[in-house]
Design a protein around this motif. Structure first.
Motif, PDB file in Angstrom:
ATOM      1  N   GLU A  78       0.838  -1.196   0.000  1.00 54.86           N
ATOM      2  CA  GLU A  78       0.000   0.000   0.000  1.00 54.86           C
ATOM      3  C   GLU A  78       0.874   1.247   0.000  1.00 54.86           C
ATOM      4  OE1 GLU A  78      -2.743   1.742   3.408  1.00 54.86           O
ATOM      5  OE2 GLU A  78      -3.703   0.010   2.468  1.00 54.86           O
ATOM      6  N   GLY A  79       0.406   2.279  -0.713  1.00 51.08           N
ATOM      7  CA  GLY A  79       1.133   3.531  -0.762  1.00 51.08           C
ATOM      8  C   GLY A  79       0.194   4.674  -1.070  1.00 51.08           C
ATOM      9  N   PRO A  80       0.721   5.885  -1.196  1.00 54.42           N
ATOM     10  CA  PRO A  80      -0.129   7.047  -1.483  1.00 54.42           C
ATOM     11  C   PRO A  80      -0.638   7.003  -2.921  1.00 54.42           C
ATOM     12  CG  PRO A  80       2.178   7.662  -1.533  1.00 54.42           C
ATOM     13  CD  PRO A  80       2.140   6.255  -1.043  1.00 54.42           C
ATOM     14  N   PRO A  81      -1.752   7.662  -3.191  1.00 55.33           N
ATOM     15  CA  PRO A  81      -2.260   7.700  -4.570  1.00 55.33           C
ATOM     16  C   PRO A  81      -1.354   8.560  -5.447  1.00 55.33           C
ATOM     17  CG  PRO A  81      -3.534   9.170  -3.179  1.00 55.33           C
ATOM     18  CD  PRO A  81      -2.604   8.421  -2.271  1.00 55.33           C
ATOM     19  N   ILE A  82      -1.455   8.374  -6.744  1.00 55.69           N
ATOM     20  CA  ILE A  82      -0.667   9.182  -7.663  1.00 55.69           C
ATOM     21  C   ILE A  82      -1.299  10.573  -7.787  1.00 55.69           C
ATOM     22  CG2 ILE A  82       0.084   7.155  -8.938  1.00 55.69           C
ATOM     23  CD1 ILE A  82      -1.890   7.867 -11.136  1.00 55.69           C
ATOM     24  N   ALA A  83      -0.561  11.480  -8.376  1.00 57.60           N
ATOM     25  CA  ALA A  83      -1.040  12.854  -8.544  1.00 57.60           C
ATOM     26  C   ALA A  83      -2.323  12.865  -9.369  1.00 57.60           C
ATOM     27  CB  ALA A  83       0.034  13.703  -9.214  1.00 57.60           C
ATOM     28  N   ASN A  84      -3.199  13.807  -9.048  1.00 59.52           N
ATOM     29  CA  ASN A  84      -4.464  14.018  -9.774  1.00 59.52           C
ATOM     30  C   ASN A  84      -5.463  12.880  -9.592  1.00 59.52           C
ATOM     31  OD1 ASN A  84      -3.417  16.460 -10.854  1.00 59.52           O
ATOM     32  ND2 ASN A  84      -2.390  15.296 -12.476  1.00 59.52           N
ATOM     33  N   ALA A  85      -5.275  12.053  -8.570  1.00 59.20           N
ATOM     34  CA  ALA A  85      -6.278  11.025  -8.292  1.00 59.20           C
ATOM     35  C   ALA A  85      -7.586  11.701  -7.865  1.00 59.20           C
ATOM     36  CB  ALA A  85      -5.782  10.091  -7.187  1.00 59.20           C
ATOM     37  N   MET A  86      -8.698  11.055  -8.159  1.00 60.45           N
ATOM     38  CA  MET A  86      -9.996  11.609  -7.789  1.00 60.45           C
ATOM     39  C   MET A  86     -10.092  11.771  -6.275  1.00 60.45           C
ATOM     40  SD  MET A  86     -12.566   9.474 -10.304  1.00 60.45           S
ATOM     41  CE  MET A  86     -14.009  10.256  -9.574  1.00 60.45           C
ATOM     42  N   PRO A  87     -10.860  12.767  -5.817  1.00 61.23           N
ATOM     43  CA  PRO A  87     -11.040  12.955  -4.371  1.00 61.23           C
ATOM     44  C   PRO A  87     -11.596  11.689  -3.712  1.00 61.23           C
ATOM     45  CG  PRO A  87     -11.901  14.838  -5.582  1.00 61.23           C
ATOM     46  CD  PRO A  87     -11.574  13.793  -6.610  1.00 61.23           C
ATOM     47  N   GLY A  88     -11.133  11.428  -2.538  1.00 63.14           N
ATOM     48  CA  GLY A  88     -11.612  10.264  -1.812  1.00 63.14           C
ATOM     49  C   GLY A  88     -10.642   9.093  -1.830  1.00 63.14           C
ATOM     50  N   LYS A  90      -7.318   7.715  -0.875  1.00 63.62           N
ATOM     51  CA  LYS A  90      -6.245   8.005   0.077  1.00 63.62           C
ATOM     52  C   LYS A  90      -5.038   7.101  -0.117  1.00 63.62           C
ATOM     53  CE  LYS A  90      -8.887  11.041   2.098  1.00 63.62           C
ATOM     54  NZ  LYS A  90      -8.637  12.496   1.903  1.00 63.62           N
ATOM     55  N   THR A  91      -5.233   5.973  -0.808  1.00 67.03           N
ATOM     56  CA  THR A  91      -4.137   5.010  -0.977  1.00 67.03           C
ATOM     57  C   THR A  91      -4.137   4.475  -2.402  1.00 67.03           C
ATOM     58  OG1 THR A  91      -5.564   3.182  -0.238  1.00 67.03           O
ATOM     59  CG2 THR A  91      -4.204   4.258   1.431  1.00 67.03           C
ATOM     60  N   SER A  92      -3.018   3.871  -2.766  1.00 66.98           N
ATOM     61  CA  SER A  92      -2.900   3.114  -4.013  1.00 66.98           C
ATOM     62  C   SER A  92      -2.117   1.844  -3.692  1.00 66.98           C
ATOM     63  CB  SER A  92      -2.187   3.934  -5.090  1.00 66.98           C
ATOM     64  OG  SER A  92      -0.854   4.209  -4.688  1.00 66.98           O
ATOM     65  N   TYR A  93      -1.919   1.020  -4.702  1.00 69.13           N
ATOM     66  CA  TYR A  93      -1.274  -0.271  -4.467  1.00 69.13           C
ATOM     67  C   TYR A  93      -0.216  -0.525  -5.530  1.00 69.13           C
ATOM     68  CZ  TYR A  93      -5.216  -0.698  -1.352  1.00 69.13           C
ATOM     69  OH  TYR A  93      -6.123  -0.446  -0.364  1.00 69.13           O
ATOM     70  N   ASP A  94       0.856  -1.185  -5.123  1.00 70.89           N
ATOM     71  CA  ASP A  94       1.984  -1.441  -6.013  1.00 70.89           C
ATOM     72  C   ASP A  94       2.469  -2.864  -5.777  1.00 70.89           C
ATOM     73  OD1 ASP A  94       3.981  -1.062  -7.845  1.00 70.89           O
ATOM     74  OD2 ASP A  94       4.994   0.554  -6.765  1.00 70.89           O
ATOM     75  N   ILE A  95       3.362  -3.305  -6.669  1.00 70.04           N
ATOM     76  CA  ILE A  95       4.001  -4.611  -6.527  1.00 70.04           C
ATOM     77  C   ILE A  95       5.411  -4.398  -5.982  1.00 70.04           C
ATOM     78  CG2 ILE A  95       4.906  -6.604  -7.784  1.00 70.04           C
ATOM     79  CD1 ILE A  95       1.915  -6.669  -7.525  1.00 70.04           C
ATOM     80  N   GLU A  96       5.811  -5.230  -5.065  1.00 68.09           N
ATOM     81  CA  GLU A  96       7.157  -5.173  -4.501  1.00 68.09           C
ATOM     82  C   GLU A  96       7.731  -6.589  -4.432  1.00 68.09           C
ATOM     83  OE1 GLU A  96       8.310  -4.342  -0.125  1.00 68.09           O
ATOM     84  OE2 GLU A  96       8.166  -2.352  -1.069  1.00 68.09           O
ATOM     85  N   PRO A  97       8.952  -6.811  -4.951  1.00 67.67           N
ATOM     86  CA  PRO A  97       9.866  -5.848  -5.559  1.00 67.67           C
ATOM     87  C   PRO A  97       9.590  -5.656  -7.045  1.00 67.67           C
ATOM     88  CG  PRO A  97      10.928  -7.981  -5.472  1.00 67.67           C
ATOM     89  CD  PRO A  97       9.578  -8.159  -4.807  1.00 67.67           C
ATOM     90  N   HIS A  98      10.188  -4.598  -7.627  1.00 61.37           N
ATOM     91  CA  HIS A  98      10.145  -4.365  -9.071  1.00 61.37           C
ATOM     92  C   HIS A  98      11.360  -5.062  -9.685  1.00 61.37           C
ATOM     93  CE1 HIS A  98       6.812  -1.445  -9.371  1.00 61.37           C
ATOM     94  NE2 HIS A  98       7.150  -1.143  -8.127  1.00 61.37           N
ATOM     95  N   ALA A  99      11.282  -6.366  -9.770  1.00 63.03           N
ATOM     96  CA  ALA A  99      12.458  -7.169 -10.113  1.00 63.03           C
ATOM     97  C   ALA A  99      12.689  -7.288 -11.613  1.00 63.03           C
ATOM     98  CB  ALA A  99      12.329  -8.556  -9.495  1.00 63.03           C
ATOM     99  N   GLY A 100      11.864  -6.645 -12.418  1.00 65.26           N
ATOM    100  CA  GLY A 100      12.123  -6.670 -13.853  1.00 65.26           C
ATOM    101  C   GLY A 100      13.102  -5.614 -14.290  1.00 65.26           C
ATOM    102  N   GLU A 101      13.397  -4.661 -13.430  1.00 61.66           N
ATOM    103  CA  GLU A 101      14.224  -3.526 -13.800  1.00 61.66           C
ATOM    104  C   GLU A 101      15.685  -3.924 -14.013  1.00 61.66           C
ATOM    105  OE1 GLU A 101      13.594  -0.841 -10.595  1.00 61.66           O
ATOM    106  OE2 GLU A 101      11.540  -0.333 -11.206  1.00 61.66           O
ATOM    107  N   ARG A 102      16.323  -3.201 -14.935  1.00 66.33           N
ATOM    108  CA  ARG A 102      17.733  -3.455 -15.226  1.00 66.33           C
ATOM    109  C   ARG A 102      18.583  -3.165 -13.981  1.00 66.33           C
ATOM    110  NH1 ARG A 102      20.923  -3.594 -19.856  1.00 66.33           N
ATOM    111  NH2 ARG A 102      19.125  -3.109 -21.180  1.00 66.33           N
ATOM    112  N   GLY A 103      19.517  -4.054 -13.713  1.00 63.89           N
ATOM    113  CA  GLY A 103      20.417  -3.853 -12.588  1.00 63.89           C
ATOM    114  C   GLY A 103      19.857  -4.285 -11.248  1.00 63.89           C
TER     115      GLY A 103
END
Length: 232
Positions: A78-88, A90-103
């Motif tokens: 769980e994390g904060p919503p991205i910019a310009n999210a609709m009112p109401g 309060k949170t957003s969701y992500d995947i951890e880890p981002h293991a596809g990234e280079r390095g």
């Protein structure tokens, strides 16, 4: 005003008007910068019979490309919503880890053998796992010369998969994108290169997903097939 003075004044005004128009005309005639070149769609894999198939789920197959597999469970965080999210919101969701990234550093992850790709992993229901390995193209595999060949990586995961190659997940909206989810229990066939060079390395990261997600299925994540196909 004498006639000659009138003519001289009109000439000056005309010359001034022309001089003001020259930059405008030049700007109008200047070549318009071309739009950025469109990103080509992901390369589609061949549908011909391959010249060679290497089964990465066997000890011999993974060893032929120097693949050492590592795996780790991925989680929803769980994390904060991205910019310009609709009112109401309060949170957003992500995947951890981002293991596809280079390095990405997976050195602390557990290693598994090639046959371990078939092991049922995860806790069942809605679950996600990463599998990572570096594939090194040898000059020859048996009697097959790899130089100049096309290599296609197949990740056939129960139930869905997304495939990252060297830090990228090849995709484009509106086009078939083999690296993204293909459908329920369908293989992902991703072109690694269409003109191989011996010694070339490919970091592959497979994001495996238990599905259908909205069902929260009572099963696990595992590979049905992992292979490299070579084409001439």
């Amino acid at each position: 005003m004498r006639k000659q003075d009138l003519i001289r004044m009109i000439t000056c005004v005309a010359l001034a008007a022309v001089s003001m128009m020259i930059p405008t005309l030049a700007a109008a005639q200047a070549p318009v910068p071309s739009a950025a070149a469109p990103v080509p769609p992901p390369q589609m894999p061949p549908s011909l019979v391959p010249a060679l198939v290497v089964d990465l789920m066997t000890v011999e197959g993974s060893a032929a490309l120097g693949a050492q597999w590592r795996t780790m469970e991925a989680k929803i965080v769980e994390g904060p919503p991205i910019a310009n999210a609709m009112p109401g919101y309060k949170t957003s969701y992500d995947i951890e880890p981002h293991a596809g990234e280079r390095g990405f550093d997976d050195s602390a992850w557990p290693m598994i053998g090639a046959k371990g790709l078939a092991d049922r992993r995860g806790g069942g229901k809605v679950s996600f796992l990463w599998y990572r390995a570096t594939l090194t193209i040898p000059a020859k595999i048996g009697d097959f010369d790899t130089a100049g060949a096309t290599a296609v990586f197949t990740a056939y995961v129960d139930d869905y998969a997304e495939v990252w190659v060297n830090g990228q997940i090849p995709r484009r909206a509106g086009y078939p994108s083999p690296a993204t989810i293909q459908g329920f229990n369908m293989p992902n066939r991703v072109v690694l290169a269409d003109a191989l060079k011996p010694g070339e390395k490919f970091q592959v990261a497979v994001f495996a997903i238990n599905g259908p997600i909205s069902v929260a299925p009572m099963n696990f994540v595992w590979f049905r097939e992992a292979k490299i196909e070579f084409y001439r």
